[in-house]
Design a protein around this motif. Structure first.
Motif, PDB file in Angstrom:
ATOM      1  N   PRO A 146     -10.043  -2.469  -2.793  1.00 19.03           N
ATOM      2  CA  PRO A 146      -9.093  -2.778  -1.403  1.00 19.03           C
ATOM      3  C   PRO A 146      -8.702  -3.923  -1.406  1.00 19.03           C
ATOM      4  N   HIS A 147      -9.528  -5.066  -2.007  1.00 18.64           N
ATOM      5  CA  HIS A 147      -8.925  -6.559  -2.027  1.00 18.64           C
ATOM      6  C   HIS A 147      -8.172  -6.915  -3.291  1.00 18.64           C
ATOM      7  N   TRP A 148      -7.605  -5.688  -4.097  1.00 17.74           N
ATOM      8  CA  TRP A 148      -6.834  -5.911  -5.047  1.00 17.74           C
ATOM      9  C   TRP A 148      -5.763  -7.232  -4.945  1.00 17.74           C
ATOM     10  N   LEU A 183      -5.941   0.397  -5.442  1.00 19.41           N
ATOM     11  CA  LEU A 183      -6.569  -0.104  -3.758  1.00 19.41           C
ATOM     12  C   LEU A 183      -7.970   0.704  -3.508  1.00 19.41           C
ATOM     13  N   ALA A 195      -2.949  -7.120   1.135  1.00 20.42           N
ATOM     14  CA  ALA A 195      -1.424  -6.356   0.849  1.00 20.42           C
ATOM     15  C   ALA A 195      -0.396  -6.993   1.857  1.00 20.42           C
ATOM     16  N   VAL A 197       1.200  -2.149   4.518  1.00 22.05           N
ATOM     17  CA  VAL A 197       0.210  -1.273   4.528  1.00 22.05           C
ATOM     18  C   VAL A 197       1.085   0.041   5.218  1.00 22.05           C
ATOM     19  N   VAL A 245       0.873  -1.314   0.181  1.00 22.29           N
ATOM     20  CA  VAL A 245      -0.085  -0.154   0.079  1.00 22.29           C
ATOM     21  C   VAL A 245       0.987   1.010  -0.095  1.00 22.29           C
ATOM     22  N   GLN A 297      -8.628  -1.740   5.800  1.00 21.62           N
ATOM     23  CA  GLN A 297      -9.387  -2.705   4.720  1.00 21.62           C
ATOM     24  C   GLN A 297      -8.342  -3.224   3.892  1.00 21.62           C
ATOM     25  N   PHE A 298      -7.092  -2.652   3.742  1.00 24.44           N
ATOM     26  CA  PHE A 298      -6.102  -3.289   2.836  1.00 24.44           C
ATOM     27  C   PHE A 298      -5.339  -4.166   3.439  1.00 24.44           C
ATOM     28  N   GLY A 307      -7.513  -7.056   2.937  1.00 19.79           N
ATOM     29  CA  GLY A 307      -7.527  -7.237   1.671  1.00 19.79           C
ATOM     30  C   GLY A 307      -6.222  -7.882   1.165  1.00 19.79           C
TER      31      GLY A 307
END
Length: 355
Positions: free
Chosen positions: A328-330, A324, A50, A53, A21, A44-45, A48
């Protein structure tokens, strides 16, 4: 085997994947304190998928904020507020990083949805302090730092780094990019000083190197420290990629582990050739010539694109921002697209099959 989802070890940390992120300012703090918005935004990241972060630019002094609503890490109350967020991130099996910043002449400005320009003192702003008194575009001119004040900045960054560690952060990033204070010092376009912090390359980069040394000494040997550079000003007579390679080598010698490679931000209207992955060649050049790990950032949107950046050796990690915000769930979607394993929160595991 997906290269994007290979672990990456830096000093005592092994990050589970290389989809990270990027710092993204939220302009949503009061007195520098993070709040529920920051918990939601960063949390959320972590949920998701990452691997790392990063927080938004967090000011090391009150006058170092970009806007009056910027987050900070200049006191212990702020550090305590950040700990709630790092605890949540860690519970998702993810590492947390804090970007330490000082906006210099670009401080005390309005947040994007409140217009533009300098916030006057009667509206809660302050007079910015910078490398010299050259204004950025239409902003109010800054007061130049005295040489004695510049010499205090490394200690302020080091103290902020210690608070970040006490708040639970695993990685510290030094924001030396985007026309903020340290970039103002190293770019010839924004540094007309005649003391030991101006003049030639050695003088203009002195502050960056002193901050790097102070933060490494403060944090010891085990914790990763990154530096975000603007690898070029995209302006004639400005900072160049060759300058960045040279500075990256010097930062490496002082204990910096990775160059988060961005560009621009020091002049109002540079001629930037924007397109998908437009800054990736800058990250690759620094990685190849300076022999230091790099992160690539800027218009990286597709899993296959991110995979190619890592697999080709252009960078060691990708920093994602707008992609993202849209999803956010990329990282979880990317893992599925690339046939890789990814960590799912137990609460979301029922969706793992993508059917």
């Amino acid at each position: 085997m997906s290269r994007l989802f290979e672990p990456l070890s830096i000093r005592d940390l092994t990050v589970s994947n290389r989809a990270w992120v990027s710092p993204m300012c939220q302009y949503s703090s009061t007195d520098g304190l993070p709040n529920d918005w920051h918990l939601m935004h960063l949390g959320q990241f972590a949920a998701g998928g990452a691997g790392l972060v990063m927080t938004e630019a967090s000011a090391v002094t009150p006058e170092g904020r970009i806007s009056p609503q910027d987050a900070g890490i200049w006191n212990d109350e702020q550090a305590a507020a950040w700990r709630r967020i790092t605890t949540f991130i860690h519970h998702q099996g993810t590492y947390a990083g804090m970007q330490l910043a000082h906006a210099g002449r670009k401080a005390s400005t309005r947040r994007p949805w409140d217009g533009s320009g300098t916030v006057p003192e009667e509206e809660g702003g302050w007079r910015a302090v910078g490398a010299d008194d050259q204004p950025f575009g239409e902003y109010a001119p800054a007061r130049p730092f005295s040489e004695a004040e510049v010499a205090q900045l490394p200690g302020q960054f080091a103290a902020a780094a210690r608070r970040a560690v006490n708040a639970g952060f695993d990685v510290v990033e030094l924001h030396f990019a985007h026309g903020y204070l340290v970039h103002q010092f190293y770019s010839p376009l924004s540094n007309s000083r005649t003391d030991r912090y101006g003049g030639d390359f050695e003088g203009r980069t002195r502050l960056a190197l002193e901050i790097a040394e102070a933060v490494r000494e403060e944090l010891g040997e085990g914790r990763p420290i990154f530096a975000r550079l603007s690898a070029t000003d995209w302006e004639d007579g400005g900072w160049t990629i060759e300058d960045s390679v040279r500075l990256a080598r010097l930062l490496d010698e002082r204990g910096i582990d990775l160059i988060d490679t961005s560009s621009g931000g020091n002049t109002p209207a540079p001629n930037i050739p924007i397109g998908p992955g437009y800054q990736v060649p800058l990250a690759e050049r620094i990685r190849t010539d300076a022999k230091i790990a790099t992160g690539a950032v800027g218009m990286i949107t597709d899993p296959e694109q991110a995979e190619e950046i890592i697999a080709s050796g252009a960078a060691d990690a990708v920093f994602l921002a707008r992609a993202l915000l849209r999803d956010p769930h990329w990282p979880l979607r990317a893992a599925n697209a690339l046939g890789a394993d990814a960590r799912w929160a137990d609460q979301y595991a029922r969706a793992k099959s993508w059917r």
